[in-house]
Design a protein around this motif. Structure first.
Motif, mmCIF file in Angstrom:
data_model
loop_
_atom_site.group_PDB
_atom_site.id
_atom_site.type_symbol
_atom_site.label_atom_id
_atom_site.label_comp_id
_atom_site.label_asym_id
_atom_site.label_seq_id
_atom_site.Cartn_x
_atom_site.Cartn_y
_atom_site.Cartn_z
ATOM 1 N N PRO A 1 15.659 -18.965 54.197
ATOM 2 C CA PRO A 1 16.847 -19.250 54.522
ATOM 3 C C PRO A 1 17.585 -18.513 55.652
ATOM 4 C CG PRO A 1 16.743 -18.690 52.268
ATOM 5 C CD PRO A 1 15.472 -18.121 53.107
ATOM 6 N N LEU A 2 18.441 -19.034 56.598
ATOM 7 C CA LEU A 2 18.980 -18.377 57.725
ATOM 8 C C LEU A 2 19.621 -17.351 57.421
ATOM 9 C CD1 LEU A 2 19.554 -18.956 60.732
ATOM 10 C CD2 LEU A 2 21.325 -20.170 60.301
ATOM 11 N N ALA A 3 20.337 -16.943 56.431
ATOM 12 C CA ALA A 3 20.901 -15.818 56.082
ATOM 13 C C ALA A 3 19.957 -14.623 55.899
ATOM 14 C CB ALA A 3 21.839 -16.030 55.015
ATOM 15 N N PHE A 4 18.802 -14.759 55.487
ATOM 16 C CA PHE A 4 18.027 -13.837 55.722
ATOM 17 C C PHE A 4 16.998 -13.454 56.605
ATOM 18 C CE2 PHE A 4 18.955 -13.001 51.221
ATOM 19 C CZ PHE A 4 19.241 -14.271 50.615
ATOM 20 N N VAL A 5 17.144 -14.298 57.737
ATOM 21 C CA VAL A 5 16.292 -13.860 58.917
ATOM 22 C C VAL A 5 17.123 -13.044 59.898
ATOM 23 C CG1 VAL A 5 15.310 -15.125 61.035
ATOM 24 C CG2 VAL A 5 15.311 -16.445 58.938
ATOM 25 N N LYS A 6 16.328 -11.977 60.343
ATOM 26 C CA LYS A 6 17.034 -11.247 61.081
ATOM 27 C C LYS A 6 17.293 -11.735 62.450
ATOM 28 C CE LYS A 6 16.366 -6.411 63.543
ATOM 29 N NZ LYS A 6 15.493 -5.521 63.517
ATOM 30 N N PHE A 7 18.552 -11.744 62.903
ATOM 31 C CA PHE A 7 19.109 -12.491 64.319
ATOM 32 C C PHE A 7 18.387 -11.637 65.484
ATOM 33 C CE2 PHE A 7 22.099 -13.657 67.792
ATOM 34 C CZ PHE A 7 21.850 -15.090 67.457
ATOM 35 N N PRO A 8 17.748 -12.354 66.157
ATOM 36 C CA PRO A 8 17.255 -11.715 67.564
ATOM 37 C C PRO A 8 18.322 -11.050 68.361
ATOM 38 C CG PRO A 8 16.568 -14.110 67.338
ATOM 39 C CD PRO A 8 17.590 -14.034 66.434
ATOM 40 N N ALA A 9 18.076 -9.853 68.732
ATOM 41 C CA ALA A 9 18.789 -9.280 69.531
ATOM 42 C C ALA A 9 18.775 -9.463 71.206
ATOM 43 C CB ALA A 9 18.653 -7.646 69.509
ATOM 44 N N VAL A 10 19.482 -10.833 71.463
ATOM 45 C CA VAL A 10 19.371 -11.312 72.697
ATOM 46 C C VAL A 10 21.063 -11.238 73.166
ATOM 47 C CG1 VAL A 10 17.284 -12.435 72.802
ATOM 48 C CG2 VAL A 10 19.403 -13.608 72.132
ATOM 49 N N GLY A 11 21.200 -11.461 74.598
ATOM 50 C CA GLY A 11 22.650 -11.518 75.023
ATOM 51 C C GLY A 11 23.115 -12.913 74.741
ATOM 52 N N VAL A 12 24.549 -13.095 74.508
ATOM 53 C CA VAL A 12 25.149 -14.511 74.546
ATOM 54 C C VAL A 12 24.918 -15.094 75.715
ATOM 55 C CG1 VAL A 12 27.627 -15.562 74.663
ATOM 56 C CG2 VAL A 12 26.955 -13.379 73.162
ATOM 57 N N ASP A 13 24.937 -14.236 76.910
ATOM 58 C CA ASP A 13 24.582 -14.931 78.321
ATOM 59 C C ASP A 13 23.467 -15.542 78.548
ATOM 60 O OD1 ASP A 13 24.013 -12.341 78.348
ATOM 61 O OD2 ASP A 13 24.168 -11.902 80.347
ATOM 62 N N GLN A 14 22.335 -14.833 77.835
ATOM 63 C CA GLN A 14 20.819 -15.340 77.999
ATOM 64 C C GLN A 14 20.928 -16.632 77.281
ATOM 65 O OE1 GLN A 14 19.222 -11.707 76.232
ATOM 66 N NE2 GLN A 14 17.598 -11.896 77.833
ATOM 67 N N VAL A 15 21.661 -16.943 76.073
ATOM 68 C CA VAL A 15 21.504 -17.960 75.270
ATOM 69 C C VAL A 15 22.155 -19.282 76.173
ATOM 70 C CG1 VAL A 15 21.800 -19.285 72.974
ATOM 71 C CG2 VAL A 15 20.969 -16.863 73.103
ATOM 72 N N LEU A 16 23.324 -18.707 76.433
ATOM 73 C CA LEU A 16 24.181 -19.835 77.236
ATOM 74 C C LEU A 16 23.427 -20.350 78.524
ATOM 75 C CD1 LEU A 16 27.688 -18.578 76.786
ATOM 76 C CD2 LEU A 16 26.914 -20.773 75.924
ATOM 77 N N GLY A 17 22.754 -19.300 79.316
ATOM 78 C CA GLY A 17 22.098 -19.774 80.455
ATOM 79 C C GLY A 17 20.814 -20.438 80.168
ATOM 80 N N PHE A 18 20.139 -20.083 79.089
ATOM 81 C CA PHE A 18 18.999 -21.062 78.630
ATOM 82 C C PHE A 18 19.406 -22.517 78.323
ATOM 83 C CE2 PHE A 18 16.687 -22.615 74.864
ATOM 84 C CZ PHE A 18 15.456 -22.883 75.219
ATOM 85 N N LEU A 19 20.399 -22.582 77.489
ATOM 86 C CA LEU A 19 20.995 -23.804 77.128
ATOM 87 C C LEU A 19 21.100 -24.795 78.565
ATOM 88 C CD1 LEU A 19 23.388 -23.151 74.447
ATOM 89 C CD2 LEU A 19 20.907 -24.024 74.223
#
Length: 154
Positions: free
Chosen positions: A4-22
């Motif tokens: 379940p999503l609540a038990f997965v450790k969230f990857p420590a990446v930057g907000v800007d990295q995800v937005l740029g990727f999108l």
């Protein structure tokens, strides 16, 4: 079976990295081969995989067979005002670790210094630099706010 999503450790990446990727995936028509994206942005494949994991955990992309595709939420994140994306993130991250625990911690102590909050995040298994990225996500998603040197619920 996926955890379940609540038990997965969230990857420590930057907000800007995800937005740029999108934005890159959107510019490529909303679907692209990861190797092509990797070449286009000249990123380290290891870093890119963490960015994809974060975007996928947030429901912004689907990853299958080496291709990444924007979900409707991912497309809206790129095309809509940032405020809309922040609202989406706030609802999504509230149930994702470590953000759920972070919000509970800040609610319990009412106000904590930035250093105390970073130490709390580190106690959840993140390094110092990664803890800052997690706090950045929480601030960007308006789960918490920083007032001077104090962290409070937003």
């Amino acid at each position: 079976m996926d955890a379940p999503l609540a038990f997965v450790k969230f990857p420590a990446v930057g907000v800007d990295q995800v937005l740029g990727f999108l934005k890159v995936v959107h510019h490529l028509g909303g679907r692209a081969d990861v190797m092509y994206i990797n070449d286009a942005v000249d990123a380290d494949l290891g870093d890119l995989s963490h960015v994809i994991d974060a975007a996928e955990a947030l429901g912004l992309v689907k990853f299958s067979g080496g291709d990444v595709e924007l979900t409707p939420e991912g497309k809206r994140a790129v095309e809509s005002p940032v405020k809309n994306f922040q609202q989406y993130l706030k609802s999504k991250l509230a149930s994702v670790e470590p953000f759920r625990q972070l919000v509970e911690y800040v609610a319990e102590v009412k106000s904590a210094s930035v250093e105390e909050v970073l130490e709390f995040i580190e106690s959840l298994g993140y390094g110092e630099e990664d803890a800052r990225k997690i706090l950045d996500w929480a601030v960007f998603a308006q789960l918490v706010e920083i007032d001077g040197e104090e962290v409070k619920l937003a």
